[in-house]
Enzyme design. Structure first.
Site, mmCIF file in Angstrom:
data_model
loop_
_atom_site.group_PDB
_atom_site.id
_atom_site.type_symbol
_atom_site.label_atom_id
_atom_site.label_comp_id
_atom_site.label_asym_id
_atom_site.label_seq_id
_atom_site.Cartn_x
_atom_site.Cartn_y
_atom_site.Cartn_z
ATOM 1 N N CYS A 193 0.865 -1.175 0.000
ATOM 2 C CA CYS A 193 0.000 0.000 0.000
ATOM 3 C C CYS A 193 0.902 1.226 0.000
ATOM 4 O O CYS A 193 1.747 1.379 0.891
ATOM 5 C CB CYS A 193 -0.869 -0.020 1.265
ATOM 6 S SG CYS A 193 -1.833 1.467 1.498
ATOM 7 N N CYS A 248 -0.857 3.781 -6.325
ATOM 8 C CA CYS A 248 -1.812 3.191 -5.376
ATOM 9 C C CYS A 248 -2.046 1.779 -5.893
ATOM 10 O O CYS A 248 -2.289 1.593 -7.099
ATOM 11 C CB CYS A 248 -3.111 3.981 -5.350
ATOM 12 S SG CYS A 248 -4.452 3.118 -4.480
HETATM 13 N N1 DGL Z 1 -4.054 0.613 -2.050
HETATM 14 C C1 DGL Z 1 -3.630 1.680 -1.254
HETATM 15 C C2 DGL Z 1 -2.454 2.439 -1.818
HETATM 16 O O1 DGL Z 1 -1.635 1.839 -2.472
HETATM 17 C C3 DGL Z 1 -4.625 2.462 -0.465
HETATM 18 C C4 DGL Z 1 -5.900 2.905 -1.088
HETATM 19 C C5 DGL Z 1 -6.772 3.525 -0.018
HETATM 20 O O2 DGL Z 1 -7.196 2.773 0.859
HETATM 21 O O3 DGL Z 1 -6.978 4.739 -0.031
HETATM 22 O O4 DGL Z 1 -2.273 3.594 -1.603
#
Ligand code: DGL
Length: 244
Positions: A69, A174
């Site tokens: 993430c 993301c």
């Molecule tokens: N998948 C996550 C990222 O890479 C987070 C997305 C979220 O929950 O806002 O930033």
């Protein structure tokens, strides 16, 4: 056992790739869907949530964690190590794929964009680079709720249509965003870089090749997301993780 953590379905793509690469490792994937989207949380709230999740993973027998993430990787959690747990983020390795590029568009959650972690790392490795960071406030949530392609395209057109063809590459910063890679391609006409093929610099262990997929949200919904978005049938469990 390696833990892989994200707010939702995003990091599961990276987990799947790691498992293909290291088939004898045991994995525990945690989708913290009770708190998605991470990208709209305050830094302190996010750190509290991440610390509780890491502690829980450690209690499940995890020794090493990939924070799959970008938002969590940008939160500062990597600078607050939990004893007995090796934790790796994904921003440095994602930026390394853009080395030598001059004009880079970074598409991220608002949290990641405002942290400027991408700008700072990209300039560190290529001091001449021009970096534009854009926070896409709704995209991770649209992907979590499996919004249809037309809705995603309309949202992206409105938010980033003006950047088409104007950069050397765009980073999908993301881990949710690669689910809508075709819509990004259609709108931006740029080479795209993402985090999903990153491999930590670790020696893989010979374990049982087990995979446990867990959510703090609804297990049946995660199973439905996996089937629809990844064509992957796998049992999921729902867990409650106490936050202080
Ligand atoms: N998948 C996550 C990222 O890479 C987070 C997305 C979220 O929950 O806002 O930033």
């Amino acid at each position: 056992m390696i833990g892989v953590l994200d707010s939702g379905i995003g990091g599961l793509r990276l987990c799947r790739n790691l498992r293909q690469r290291w088939p004898q490792e045991d994995f525990l994937f945690l989708a913290d869907q009770a708190h998605v989207p991470y990208g709209s949380l305050s830094r302190q709230r996010l750190l509290d949530i991440l610390n509780a999740n890491l502690l829980w993973m450690k209690g499940q027998g995890v020794q090493r964690v990939v924070i799959a993430c970008n938002t969590a990787s940008a939160s500062g959690i990597l600078q607050q190590p939990l004893s007995g747990l090796e934790v790796q983020g994904i921003i440095t390795a994602t930026c390394a794929q853009a080395a030598g590029l001059r004009r880079i568009l970074v598409l991220a959650t608002p949290f990641t964009a405002q942290s400027h972690c991408y700008r700072d790392e990209l300039r560190r490795i290529s001091p001449q680079s021009e970096v534009k960071e854009v926070g896409l406030r709704q995209l991770a949530s649209l992907i979590e709720r499996m919004a249809d392609s037309e809705e995603i395209t309309a949202y992206l057109q409105q938010e980033i249509g003006r950047f088409a063809g104007r950069f050397d590459a765009a980073i999908l910063a993301c881990t949710h965003f690669p689910y809508v890679r075709p819509q990004f391609e259609q709108i931006l006409h740029l080479p795209l870089i993402d985090s999903e093929s990153i491999v930590p610099d670790w020696q893989p262990q010979i374990e049982h090749g087990a995979l446990r997929i867990v959510t703090t949200g609804n297990a049946a919904y995660l199973q439905r997301q996996m089937l629809q978005m990844l064509d992957w049938r796998w049992p999921c469990e729902s867990v409650q993780i106490e936050k202080e």
